[in-house]
Design a protein around this motif. Sequence first.
Motif, PDB file in Angstrom:
ATOM      1  N   TYR A   3      23.986  60.778  45.802  1.00 26.80           N
ATOM      2  CA  TYR A   3      24.887  60.755  44.651  1.00 26.80           C
ATOM      3  C   TYR A   3      24.071  60.828  43.368  1.00 26.80           C
ATOM      4  CZ  TYR A   3      28.623  59.312  47.810  1.00 26.80           C
ATOM      5  OH  TYR A   3      29.542  59.263  48.823  1.00 26.80           O
ATOM      6  N   ALA A   4      24.611  61.544  42.389  1.00 31.91           N
ATOM      7  CA  ALA A   4      23.995  61.530  41.062  1.00 31.91           C
ATOM      8  C   ALA A   4      24.300  60.221  40.358  1.00 31.91           C
ATOM      9  CB  ALA A   4      24.500  62.713  40.240  1.00 31.91           C
ATOM     10  N   VAL A   5      25.495  59.691  40.590  1.00 32.05           N
ATOM     11  CA  VAL A   5      25.925  58.415  40.008  1.00 32.05           C
ATOM     12  C   VAL A   5      26.595  57.604  41.110  1.00 32.05           C
ATOM     13  CG1 VAL A   5      27.506  57.305  38.371  1.00 32.05           C
ATOM     14  CG2 VAL A   5      26.254  59.364  37.688  1.00 32.05           C
ATOM     15  N   ARG A   6      26.222  56.340  41.205  1.00 33.20           N
ATOM     16  CA  ARG A   6      26.857  55.462  42.193  1.00 33.20           C
ATOM     17  C   ARG A   6      26.998  54.071  41.590  1.00 33.20           C
ATOM     18  NH1 ARG A   6      27.334  55.540  47.929  1.00 33.20           N
ATOM     19  NH2 ARG A   6      29.046  54.104  48.371  1.00 33.20           N
ATOM     20  N   ALA A   7      28.209  53.540  41.594  1.00 33.42           N
ATOM     21  CA  ALA A   7      28.464  52.181  41.107  1.00 33.42           C
ATOM     22  C   ALA A   7      29.257  51.437  42.167  1.00 33.42           C
ATOM     23  CB  ALA A   7      29.240  52.217  39.793  1.00 33.42           C
ATOM     24  N   GLU A   8      28.909  50.183  42.376  1.00 31.45           N
ATOM     25  CA  GLU A   8      29.595  49.362  43.366  1.00 31.45           C
ATOM     26  C   GLU A   8      29.855  47.980  42.789  1.00 31.45           C
ATOM     27  OE1 GLU A   8      26.694  49.746  46.595  1.00 31.45           O
ATOM     28  OE2 GLU A   8      28.180  50.925  47.693  1.00 31.45           O
ATOM     29  N   GLY A   9      31.122  47.617  42.711  1.00 34.97           N
ATOM     30  CA  GLY A   9      31.505  46.274  42.292  1.00 34.97           C
ATOM     31  C   GLY A   9      31.085  45.896  40.893  1.00 34.97           C
ATOM     32  N   LEU A  10      31.092  46.854  39.965  1.00 34.20           N
ATOM     33  CA  LEU A  10      30.633  46.560  38.602  1.00 34.20           C
ATOM     34  C   LEU A  10      31.561  45.571  37.904  1.00 34.20           C
ATOM     35  CD1 LEU A  10      29.420  49.908  36.979  1.00 34.20           C
ATOM     36  CD2 LEU A  10      28.046  48.028  37.880  1.00 34.20           C
ATOM     37  N   VAL A  11      30.959  44.518  37.351  1.00 32.28           N
ATOM     38  CA  VAL A  11      31.680  43.529  36.551  1.00 32.28           C
ATOM     39  C   VAL A  11      30.972  43.416  35.210  1.00 32.28           C
ATOM     40  CG1 VAL A  11      32.362  41.106  36.336  1.00 32.28           C
ATOM     41  CG2 VAL A  11      32.454  42.238  38.574  1.00 32.28           C
ATOM     42  N   LYS A  12      31.757  43.418  34.137  1.00 33.54           N
ATOM     43  CA  LYS A  12      31.181  43.269  32.802  1.00 33.54           C
ATOM     44  C   LYS A  12      32.132  42.476  31.918  1.00 33.54           C
ATOM     45  CE  LYS A  12      28.393  43.714  29.371  1.00 33.54           C
ATOM     46  NZ  LYS A  12      27.110  42.984  29.386  1.00 33.54           N
ATOM     47  N   LEU A  18      37.258  40.396  30.052  1.00 30.35           N
ATOM     48  CA  LEU A  18      36.762  41.013  31.280  1.00 30.35           C
ATOM     49  C   LEU A  18      36.992  42.513  31.178  1.00 30.35           C
ATOM     50  CD1 LEU A  18      35.605  40.670  34.151  1.00 30.35           C
ATOM     51  CD2 LEU A  18      37.971  40.401  34.952  1.00 30.35           C
ATOM     52  N   ALA A  19      35.921  43.242  30.848  1.00 32.48           N
ATOM     53  CA  ALA A  19      36.045  44.680  30.636  1.00 32.48           C
ATOM     54  C   ALA A  19      36.046  45.457  31.945  1.00 32.48           C
ATOM     55  CB  ALA A  19      34.924  45.180  29.736  1.00 32.48           C
ATOM     56  N   LEU A  20      35.214  45.047  32.897  1.00 32.65           N
ATOM     57  CA  LEU A  20      35.149  45.675  34.214  1.00 32.65           C
ATOM     58  C   LEU A  20      35.329  44.604  35.276  1.00 32.65           C
ATOM     59  CD1 LEU A  20      32.131  48.144  33.788  1.00 32.65           C
ATOM     60  CD2 LEU A  20      34.561  48.563  33.363  1.00 32.65           C
ATOM     61  N   ASP A  21      36.178  44.904  36.242  1.00 38.08           N
ATOM     62  CA  ASP A  21      36.538  43.900  37.234  1.00 38.08           C
ATOM     63  C   ASP A  21      36.331  44.440  38.649  1.00 38.08           C
ATOM     64  OD1 ASP A  21      37.527  41.621  38.420  1.00 38.08           O
ATOM     65  OD2 ASP A  21      39.626  42.101  38.038  1.00 38.08           O
ATOM     66  N   GLY A  22      35.086  44.858  38.927  1.00 35.25           N
ATOM     67  CA  GLY A  22      34.764  45.345  40.268  1.00 35.25           C
ATOM     68  C   GLY A  22      34.960  46.836  40.427  1.00 35.25           C
ATOM     69  N   LEU A 172      41.663  54.327  35.710  1.00 31.81           N
ATOM     70  CA  LEU A 172      41.275  52.954  35.417  1.00 31.81           C
ATOM     71  C   LEU A 172      42.399  52.234  34.693  1.00 31.81           C
ATOM     72  CD1 LEU A 172      38.363  54.126  35.954  1.00 31.81           C
ATOM     73  CD2 LEU A 172      37.558  52.450  34.279  1.00 31.81           C
ATOM     74  N   ASP A 173      42.552  50.960  35.042  1.00 34.40           N
ATOM     75  CA  ASP A 173      43.496  50.106  34.330  1.00 34.40           C
ATOM     76  C   ASP A 173      43.030  48.671  34.503  1.00 34.40           C
ATOM     77  OD1 ASP A 173      45.796  49.644  32.752  1.00 34.40           O
ATOM     78  OD2 ASP A 173      46.927  49.053  34.525  1.00 34.40           O
ATOM     79  N   GLY A 174      42.939  47.953  33.412  1.00 29.48           N
ATOM     80  CA  GLY A 174      42.521  46.561  33.476  1.00 29.48           C
ATOM     81  C   GLY A 174      41.137  46.367  34.061  1.00 29.48           C
ATOM     82  N   GLY A 175      40.241  47.329  33.841  1.00 30.14           N
ATOM     83  CA  GLY A 175      38.885  47.197  34.341  1.00 30.14           C
ATOM     84  C   GLY A 175      38.707  47.499  35.809  1.00 30.14           C
ATOM     85  N   ARG A 176      39.735  48.068  36.444  1.00 29.63           N
ATOM     86  CA  ARG A 176      39.665  48.417  37.865  1.00 29.63           C
ATOM     87  C   ARG A 176      39.993  49.894  38.072  1.00 29.63           C
ATOM     88  NH1 ARG A 176      40.216  44.456  41.866  1.00 29.63           N
ATOM     89  NH2 ARG A 176      40.287  42.311  41.104  1.00 29.63           N
ATOM     90  N   VAL A 177      39.430  50.474  39.126  1.00 32.16           N
ATOM     91  CA  VAL A 177      39.839  51.803  39.547  1.00 32.16           C
ATOM     92  C   VAL A 177      41.074  51.633  40.428  1.00 32.16           C
ATOM     93  CG1 VAL A 177      39.229  53.869  40.849  1.00 32.16           C
ATOM     94  CG2 VAL A 177      37.498  52.736  39.449  1.00 32.16           C
ATOM     95  N   VAL A 178      42.230  52.072  39.929  1.00 30.15           N
ATOM     96  CA  VAL A 178      43.486  51.875  40.652  1.00 30.15           C
ATOM     97  C   VAL A 178      43.878  53.106  41.473  1.00 30.15           C
ATOM     98  CG1 VAL A 178      44.345  50.152  39.028  1.00 30.15           C
ATOM     99  CG2 VAL A 178      44.827  52.572  38.610  1.00 30.15           C
TER     100      VAL A 178
END
Length: 276
Positions: A3-12, A18-22, A172-178
Amino acid sequence: MSYAVRAEGLVKRYGDTLALDGVDLAVRPGETVALLGPHGAGKTTVLRVLAGLDLPDAGSAAVCGHDVVREGARVRELVTATGWPWGGGAARVDGVRGDPTWSGPDGEEGVARLLGNSPVLLLDEPDTGLDQRARRTVREVLRRLASEGTAVLFTTQQPGEADGLADRVAVLDGGRVVADGTPEELKRRTGDPSLRVRPSLTGDGAAVDRILTELTGAAPTHDHHTGLLSVPATDPMLLAALVRRLERAGIGTEEVGLRQPDLEDVLAAMTGRPAR
């Protein structure tokens, strides 16, 4: 798979927000992915974390196999981003906004030089503020770069900007990928096509309601602001039957047709926000 980009369970978090929720996300080389969502959904935060500008509070992310926390300097060498100048490979698209010289072949070359030759592009609402010609130029450049193997990840609040450019859309909605899938996959998940009628005369609304109900067996919805009536319809032959019934009843229309779900419907269904 690489993968060029890979994110798993990002929280910020930013303070109490809570901007990112997994967030889970993956972009392959040569793939164009849109982060679609309303304001405040977390789209820009995803890009900032992937660009190594903000550190995640939990989870992991890598660009071309390099961890954004441990190898932030290397990540910033591999990424071209718009909106947050930090030097090195950073770029800004602001210069094309309102500038007619960015249209045509010369403009395409200029935008390509501005975006550079990084393996990953992170673009925060790249169409915002562009006139139609500049927007076409940027889109052509992005398609060309993707065909050459560049991974493109861009944010947008506008479904129309994602449709036709993105290979895949992550809502995205509420910091989650829905929701995540190709535009066509997401449209199919959203619902059936619908028969839509806007009678020329408001007084014909009740008659149109009866006709739609008789044809489909379902009660239509009414938009009392626009006068539009719509009802789910999976059989495309119903459109011809509807037109004949309206003609026999002498009902004129401002609009009549069979409408497929679009990404505006997807956004409304997945986030609970009005599509239009």
